[in-house]
Design a protein around this motif. Structure first.
Motif, PDB file in Angstrom:
ATOM      1  N   GLY A  69      -7.189  -7.375 -29.587  1.00  0.00           N
ATOM      2  CA  GLY A  69      -6.678  -7.295 -30.960  1.00  0.00           C
ATOM      3  C   GLY A  69      -7.716  -7.508 -32.056  1.00  0.00           C
ATOM      4  O   GLY A  69      -7.356  -7.818 -33.189  1.00  0.00           O
ATOM      5  N   LYS A  70      -8.978  -7.281 -31.736  1.00  0.00           N
ATOM      6  CA  LYS A  70     -10.036  -7.437 -32.763  1.00  0.00           C
ATOM      7  C   LYS A  70      -9.818  -6.451 -33.916  1.00  0.00           C
ATOM      8  O   LYS A  70      -9.868  -6.813 -35.085  1.00  0.00           O
ATOM      9  N   SER A  71      -9.572  -5.208 -33.540  1.00  0.00           N
ATOM     10  CA  SER A  71      -9.368  -4.188 -34.587  1.00  0.00           C
ATOM     11  C   SER A  71      -8.068  -4.445 -35.327  1.00  0.00           C
ATOM     12  O   SER A  71      -7.998  -4.281 -36.550  1.00  0.00           O
ATOM     13  N   ALA A  72      -7.041  -4.839 -34.589  1.00  0.00           N
ATOM     14  CA  ALA A  72      -5.742  -5.090 -35.226  1.00  0.00           C
ATOM     15  C   ALA A  72      -5.866  -6.212 -36.262  1.00  0.00           C
ATOM     16  O   ALA A  72      -5.324  -6.108 -37.370  1.00  0.00           O
ATOM     17  N   LEU A  73      -6.610  -7.265 -35.932  1.00  0.00           N
ATOM     18  CA  LEU A  73      -6.809  -8.376 -36.882  1.00  0.00           C
ATOM     19  C   LEU A  73      -7.609  -7.904 -38.096  1.00  0.00           C
ATOM     20  O   LEU A  73      -7.284  -8.220 -39.242  1.00  0.00           O
ATOM     21  N   THR A  74      -8.640  -7.115 -37.813  1.00  0.00           N
ATOM     22  CA  THR A  74      -9.494  -6.620 -38.897  1.00  0.00           C
ATOM     23  C   THR A  74      -8.697  -5.729 -39.843  1.00  0.00           C
ATOM     24  O   THR A  74      -8.769  -5.870 -41.073  1.00  0.00           O
ATOM     25  N   LEU A  75      -7.918  -4.819 -39.282  1.00  0.00           N
ATOM     26  CA  LEU A  75      -7.156  -3.884 -40.123  1.00  0.00           C
ATOM     27  C   LEU A  75      -6.063  -4.599 -40.912  1.00  0.00           C
ATOM     28  O   LEU A  75      -5.781  -4.234 -42.058  1.00  0.00           O
ATOM     29  N   ASP A 127      -3.672  -4.705 -44.641  1.00  0.00           N
ATOM     30  CA  ASP A 127      -2.278  -5.123 -44.427  1.00  0.00           C
ATOM     31  C   ASP A 127      -1.521  -4.124 -43.571  1.00  0.00           C
ATOM     32  O   ASP A 127      -0.377  -3.754 -43.892  1.00  0.00           O
ATOM     33  N   GLU A 128      -2.149  -3.635 -42.535  1.00  0.00           N
ATOM     34  CA  GLU A 128      -1.420  -2.694 -41.674  1.00  0.00           C
ATOM     35  C   GLU A 128      -1.648  -3.026 -40.203  1.00  0.00           C
ATOM     36  O   GLU A 128      -2.690  -3.572 -39.838  1.00  0.00           O
ATOM     37  N   ARG A 169       2.336  -9.606 -36.696  1.00  0.00           N
ATOM     38  CA  ARG A 169       3.156 -10.213 -37.758  1.00  0.00           C
ATOM     39  C   ARG A 169       2.317 -10.754 -38.917  1.00  0.00           C
ATOM     40  O   ARG A 169       2.829 -11.437 -39.777  1.00  0.00           O
ATOM     41  N   ARG A 170       1.066 -10.504 -38.864  1.00  0.00           N
ATOM     42  CA  ARG A 170       0.109 -10.984 -39.882  1.00  0.00           C
ATOM     43  C   ARG A 170       0.149 -12.509 -40.026  1.00  0.00           C
ATOM     44  O   ARG A 170       0.096 -13.053 -41.133  1.00  0.00           O
TER      45      ARG A 170
END
Ligand SMILES: Nc1nc2c(ncn2[C@@H]2O[C@H](COP(=O)(O)OP(=O)(O)OP(=O)(O)O)[C@@H](O)[C@H]2O)c(=O)[nH]1
Ligand SMILES: [Mg+2]
Length: 254
Positions: A70-76, A81-82, A205-206
């Motif tokens: 989830g590195k990219s997911a956290l970064t994005l 905010d997506e 869920r940010r």
């Protein structure tokens, strides 16, 4: 006659501006019309440790961890905010964002690296440019947790440091905690062992996403003290643009 006067005034104004620009450039003083410093002026201001608005501090952060954590997911999430459901393995992506850290405007450069084994040989080069590291694992995947030790060792080796590199340990996919295989106690112990913060996040869920980046920036700022990395005028305008081209022990559980 009026036309001739107008043209003469315009030419005189143009000559004056050019002369002043040249004067500010050779003296290294700030041009009050543009707020721009000469390169020489910038260097001397940097050396004296007083940062002007045009010279923003840049915190260079590198995302590390095995593939799919989830590195990219956290970064994005942090950047835009997506959340992206589909998994597309990263090669290397860099981002820049302007942020306000404890009332001070600065920028963060994020290098999102590839977790997949195929790219491990090029990691050294990336790590060299990093000032702070976000070491991510998935709380659903014990192997990804085990691998964090190797990532940290590689970082310390490349940075030629014993343990003074700012790192945050992140357990991601917190929204699926009912399926967790990495006990929270183990995560806390590792963070304690490393002397770093441990934060559990959910990119989906940010949850705690901002906290991870801001905690790390604070730590980087604290350690950098006066010797901050700065960027010039042109780079500071790229807010939010994707450029494709001894720590307190602390733990945050959702
Ligand atoms: N449920 C859930 N899924 C997540 C979370 N973070 C990431 N994912 C999913 O996990 C998969 C991998 O996420 P990425 O962000 O691409 O993983 P990565 O660490 O960048 O992987 P590499 O680029 O290969 O190193 C994607 O399908 C994401 O949607 C999370 O917090 N919760
Ligand atoms: Mg990725």
């Amino acid at each position: 006659m009026e036309k001739v006067l107008h043209v003469t005034r315009s030419i005189w104004k143009w000559i004056k501006l050019k002369f002043l620009s040249f004067w500010y450039f050779i003296t290294g003083r700030e041009n009050p019309h543009t707020g721009v410093f000469s390169a020489e002026g910038m260097a001397s201001k940097k050396a004296s440790g007083t940062l002007q608005p045009q010279q923003q501090v840049v915190h260079k952060v590198i995302m590390v961890g095995t593939g799919g954590v989830g590195k990219s997911a956290l970064t994005l999430q942090f950047m835009y905010d997506e959340f992206v459901e589909e998994y597309e393995p990263t090669k290397a992506d860099s981002y820049r964002k302007k942020v306000v850290l404890d009332g001070e405007e600065c920028s963060i450069d994020i290098l999102d690296t590839a977790g997949q084994e195929d790219y491990s040989a090029i990691r050294d080069n990336y790590y060299r440019s990093g000032e702070g590291f976000i070491c991510v694992f998935s709380i659903l995947d014990m192997e990804s947790f085990e691998a964090t030790n190797e990532f940290r060792e590689q970082i310390l080796r490349v940075k030629n440091s014993d343990n003074s590199v700012p790192i945050v340990l992140v357990g991601n996919k917190g929204d699926m905690r009912e399926q967790r295989v990495v006990p929270a106690e183990l995560c806390r112990q590792r963070a304690e062992q490393w002397g770093v913060h441990y934060v559990e996040t959910s990119a989906k869920r940010r949850e705690n996403v901002d906290k991870v980046f801001y905690d790390l920036m604070r730590e980087m700022k604290r350690r950098k003290g006066g010797a901050a990395t700065t960027i010039g005028i042109d780079a500071s305008a790229s807010a939010g643009r994707k450029k494709r081209s001894g720590i307190k022990k602390h733990c945050t559980i959702l």
